[in-house]
Design an enzyme around this catalytic site. Structure first.
Site, mmCIF file in Angstrom:
data_model
loop_
_atom_site.group_PDB
_atom_site.id
_atom_site.type_symbol
_atom_site.label_atom_id
_atom_site.label_comp_id
_atom_site.label_asym_id
_atom_site.label_seq_id
_atom_site.Cartn_x
_atom_site.Cartn_y
_atom_site.Cartn_z
ATOM 1 N N ARG A 174 21.645 -11.511 39.622
ATOM 2 C CA ARG A 174 21.972 -10.211 40.176
ATOM 3 C C ARG A 174 21.808 -9.528 41.257
ATOM 4 N NH1 ARG A 174 26.377 -7.233 37.976
ATOM 5 N NH2 ARG A 174 26.687 -5.096 38.462
ATOM 6 N N GLU A 184 1.968 -0.237 10.015
ATOM 7 C CA GLU A 184 0.267 -0.293 10.068
ATOM 8 C C GLU A 184 -0.739 0.894 11.129
ATOM 9 O OE1 GLU A 184 -0.564 -3.999 9.906
ATOM 10 O OE2 GLU A 184 0.808 -4.779 9.841
ATOM 11 N N SER A 242 1.308 6.282 16.057
ATOM 12 C CA SER A 242 0.128 6.337 16.983
ATOM 13 C C SER A 242 -0.724 7.359 16.813
ATOM 14 C CB SER A 242 1.309 6.495 18.042
ATOM 15 O OG SER A 242 1.902 5.607 18.756
ATOM 16 N N LEU A 261 0.801 -1.494 -0.234
ATOM 17 C CA LEU A 261 0.368 0.157 0.195
ATOM 18 C C LEU A 261 1.034 1.533 0.174
ATOM 19 C CD1 LEU A 261 -2.986 1.051 0.563
ATOM 20 C CD2 LEU A 261 -2.072 0.801 2.714
ATOM 21 N N THR A 262 1.540 1.119 0.998
ATOM 22 C CA THR A 262 2.810 2.398 0.988
ATOM 23 C C THR A 262 3.530 3.104 0.079
ATOM 24 O OG1 THR A 262 3.283 2.181 3.714
ATOM 25 C CG2 THR A 262 4.250 3.430 2.737
ATOM 26 N N PRO A 308 6.341 6.187 -1.406
ATOM 27 C CA PRO A 308 7.866 6.472 -0.730
ATOM 28 C C PRO A 308 7.500 8.149 -0.203
ATOM 29 C CG PRO A 308 8.955 5.785 -3.239
ATOM 30 C CD PRO A 308 7.078 5.044 -2.879
ATOM 31 N N GLY A 328 2.603 7.874 2.874
ATOM 32 C CA GLY A 328 2.177 6.680 4.119
ATOM 33 C C GLY A 328 1.441 6.790 4.726
ATOM 34 N N ILE A 383 16.292 -2.004 34.319
ATOM 35 C CA ILE A 383 16.679 -3.179 35.112
ATOM 36 C C ILE A 383 17.967 -3.913 34.885
ATOM 37 C CG2 ILE A 383 15.757 -5.020 36.210
ATOM 38 C CD1 ILE A 383 13.438 -3.971 36.154
HETATM 39 N N1 CAA Z 1 -12.821 0.297 7.267
HETATM 40 C C1 CAA Z 1 -14.085 -0.181 6.038
HETATM 41 N N2 CAA Z 1 -14.069 1.693 5.582
HETATM 42 C C2 CAA Z 1 -12.569 2.511 5.674
HETATM 43 C C3 CAA Z 1 -12.382 2.495 6.549
HETATM 44 C C4 CAA Z 1 -12.711 1.272 7.647
HETATM 45 N N3 CAA Z 1 -11.687 0.823 8.704
HETATM 46 N N4 CAA Z 1 -11.660 4.062 7.461
HETATM 47 C C5 CAA Z 1 -12.356 3.978 6.426
HETATM 48 N N5 CAA Z 1 -12.751 3.504 5.680
HETATM 49 C C6 CAA Z 1 -14.017 4.502 4.264
HETATM 50 C C7 CAA Z 1 -14.576 5.726 4.737
HETATM 51 O O1 CAA Z 1 -16.304 4.917 5.341
HETATM 52 C C8 CAA Z 1 -14.809 6.153 3.551
HETATM 53 O O2 CAA Z 1 -15.766 5.633 2.590
HETATM 54 P P1 CAA Z 1 -16.260 6.546 2.044
HETATM 55 O O3 CAA Z 1 -16.459 8.230 1.333
HETATM 56 O O4 CAA Z 1 -17.575 5.545 1.017
HETATM 57 O O5 CAA Z 1 -17.452 7.140 3.380
HETATM 58 C C9 CAA Z 1 -13.339 6.158 2.666
HETATM 59 O O6 CAA Z 1 -13.038 4.620 3.181
HETATM 60 C C10 CAA Z 1 -12.255 7.217 3.157
HETATM 61 O O7 CAA Z 1 -12.184 7.228 4.726
HETATM 62 P P2 CAA Z 1 -11.331 8.275 5.351
HETATM 63 O O8 CAA Z 1 -11.943 10.186 4.415
HETATM 64 O O9 CAA Z 1 -11.654 8.117 6.866
HETATM 65 O O10 CAA Z 1 -9.735 8.469 4.763
HETATM 66 P P3 CAA Z 1 -9.146 9.087 4.693
HETATM 67 O O11 CAA Z 1 -8.108 9.503 3.384
HETATM 68 O O12 CAA Z 1 -9.161 10.367 5.453
HETATM 69 O O13 CAA Z 1 -8.147 8.539 5.490
HETATM 70 C C11 CAA Z 1 -7.261 7.044 7.262
HETATM 71 C C12 CAA Z 1 -8.762 7.751 6.717
HETATM 72 C C13 CAA Z 1 -7.414 6.589 8.478
HETATM 73 C C14 CAA Z 1 -5.896 8.641 7.766
HETATM 74 C C15 CAA Z 1 -6.715 6.170 6.759
HETATM 75 O O14 CAA Z 1 -6.019 7.000 5.374
HETATM 76 C C16 CAA Z 1 -5.227 5.780 7.638
HETATM 77 O O15 CAA Z 1 -5.420 4.282 7.866
HETATM 78 N N6 CAA Z 1 -3.806 6.304 7.199
HETATM 79 C C17 CAA Z 1 -2.844 5.351 7.563
HETATM 80 C C18 CAA Z 1 -1.851 4.289 6.419
HETATM 81 C C19 CAA Z 1 -1.315 2.960 6.997
HETATM 82 O O16 CAA Z 1 -1.610 2.373 8.528
HETATM 83 N N7 CAA Z 1 -0.245 2.115 6.485
HETATM 84 C C20 CAA Z 1 0.058 0.967 7.047
HETATM 85 C C21 CAA Z 1 0.308 0.507 5.454
HETATM 86 S S1 CAA Z 1 0.920 -0.885 6.015
HETATM 87 C C22 CAA Z 1 1.791 -1.251 6.702
HETATM 88 O O17 CAA Z 1 2.810 -0.810 7.679
HETATM 89 C C23 CAA Z 1 2.015 -2.949 7.066
HETATM 90 C C24 CAA Z 1 3.008 -3.741 6.771
HETATM 91 O O18 CAA Z 1 3.780 -4.257 5.655
HETATM 92 C C25 CAA Z 1 3.806 -3.393 8.429
#
Ligand code: CAA
Length: 386
Positions: free
Chosen positions: A271, A366, A369, A128-129, A131, A134, A340
């Site tokens: 210890r 993911e 915070s 998903l991510t 450059p 994020g 510790i």
């Molecule tokens: N479940 C289902 N739908 C969801 C949802 C959820 N949890 N969260 C949002 N949506 C839907 C909303 O309902 C909305 O849909 P509609 O337009 O149809 O109503 C749509 O998605 C857009 O929602 P937002 O307006 O809230 O979206 P946003 O652009 O403001 O972003 C955010 C929300 C929570 C900030 C999101 O972008 C986010 O989670 N960002 C962080 C991304 C992330 O966690 N990246 C990590 C990468 S993966 C990784 O790290 C894996 C690895 O390899 C370890």
């Protein structure tokens, strides 16, 4: 708000015991070595496939174990206790990839891919991510253009867990730029597909045995039938996948923090300073009591999010709370456990320095915070009763 007091079932306890034994006998023994060599524990994942740990929540008819999420988090915590690198691969594979294929895949996709994933033959990655995208994945720039019976994917994904070793990648890409998040779609791409290139492999502070890479898509052609669900569903798929993924990171945090606490207790009992075991000092004992209390609070949040998922309720906010609290908690706990250990904690003679380094990324990946706080507060203000 949920109120939940429960006792683990015999089956959940049996799974926990079985995984604890495997984790401490097999995974733990080579964890420090893998941290040093950065060797991906491919053999362990094969064994984990045989034990049913690579498709825990996938229904039995697709080769999975059909367990509930509570059993899954118990198992994942046990693996994290021994090796956080192994746990993150297991987490992305189960929580994100298996869950998404099972939830959004059609019958053909499920029949084709789930048995390969659950056996551990294919390990899953989630791309998903990018450059420049994020925390804000809607601004991603990877594209997928339909060309006859195929989609042609172009773009670069970054920080992809298992990018090098994955057999199956779920990648998101824009199929319609104008539609913002509704123009993002998700595709299943198999390892070896021409145009799928493993780019830079990160040299990380922690989780060193888990590869984190760029994935470059260069005119990568995938069959049109490999779209997950339908065009425009990619963002929803990613967000629901991350809900479950965040429970996985909570479980990873609980496992590592328990390992850090146990290591600190063991060290304190051995210890001696000022003519007595340091475990006799009240200052240290209170520190241990606070650590144990924080871990228990995180464990209960993890269980509550898992139980909500098992009951089919909306658990987005609870998963974010569990991830937020647990990932920050494990950073506090590993810091205190290292303290510790005194000077020895800063050396590679004890595992605590590895736990400390491994835990650092838990508040970042993911969803940071800060993003968890966005999710939680959005859900509070969305609630019309408030
Ligand atoms: N479940 C289902 N739908 C969801 C949802 C959820 N949890 N969260 C949002 N949506 C839907 C909303 O309902 C909305 O849909 P509609 O337009 O149809 O109503 C749509 O998605 C857009 O929602 P937002 O307006 O809230 O979206 P946003 O652009 O403001 O972003 C955010 C929300 C929570 C900030 C999101 O972008 C986010 O989670 N960002 C962080 C991304 C992330 O966690 N990246 C990590 C990468 S993966 C990784 O790290 C894996 C690895 O390899 C370890």
């Amino acid at each position: 708000m949920i109120y939940m007091f429960f006792k683990l079932t015999d089956e959940q306890l049996m799974i926990q015991t079985m995984v604890r034994e495997f984790s401490r006998k097999v995974v733990a023994t080579t964890a420090a070595e893998r941290d040093r060599t950065k060797e991906f524990p491919a053999e362990n994942f094969k064994k984990m496939g045989e034990l049913g740990l690579m498709g825990m929540m996938v229904p039995v008819e697709y080769g999975g174990e059909g367990t509930d999420t509570i059993s899954y988090v118990l198992a994942l915590s046990e693996i994290a206790y021994s090796c956080a690198s192994t746990a993150v691969v297991m987490s992305v594979h189960n929580s994100i990839v298996c869950e998404s294929v099972n939830k959004y895949g059609n019958e053909e996709q499920k029949t084709k891919y789930l048995p390969q994933l659950t056996s551990g033959e294919f390990i899953g990655a989630f791309a998903l991510t990018e450059p420049h995208a994020g925390s804000d994945p809607v601004s991603q720039s990877t594209t997928a253009v339909r060309d006859g019976d195929e989609y042609v994917i172009n773009g670069t994904k970054r920080f992809i867990t298992t990018g090098k070793n994955a057999g199956l990648v779920i990648v998101t890409a824009k199929t319609d730029e104008a539609k913002r998040h509704k123009g993002i779609s998700a595709f299943l791409v198999e390892k070896g597909t021409p145009g799928l290139i493993v780019g830079n492999i990160e040299d990380k502070m922690g989780l060193r045995a888990s590869d984190t890479t760029d994935l470059i898509f260069e005119n990568c052609r995938v069959p049109a039938e490999n779209i997950l669900s339908k065009e425009g569903d990619g963002f929803k798929i990613a967000m629901t996948a991350l809900d479950c993924g965040r429970i996985g990171i909570a479980a990873q945090s609980v496992g590592v923090s328990q390992a850090a606490l146990d290591a600190a207790v063991k060290y304190a009992k051995g210890r001696e300073q000022f003519n007595q075991k340091i475990s006799k000092f009240q200052g240290l004992r209170w520190m241990i009591a606070d650590m144990a209390t924080e871990i228990e609070a995180a464990r209960q949040l993890m269980f509550s999010a898992a139980a909500m998922k098992d009951r089919g309720e909306n658990y987005t906010s609870q998963a974010s709370m569990a991830k937020l609290f647990s990932s920050e908690m494990v950073n506090r706990i590993t810091g205190k456990a290292l303290q510790i250990h005194g000077g020895y904690g800063f050396t590679k003679d004890y595992p605590i320095e590895r736990f400390y380094r491994d835990a650092r990324v838990f508040t970042i990946y993911e969803g940071t915070s800060e993003i968890q706080r966005v999710v939680i507060s959005n859900n509070i203000f969305k609630d019309k009763r408030k």
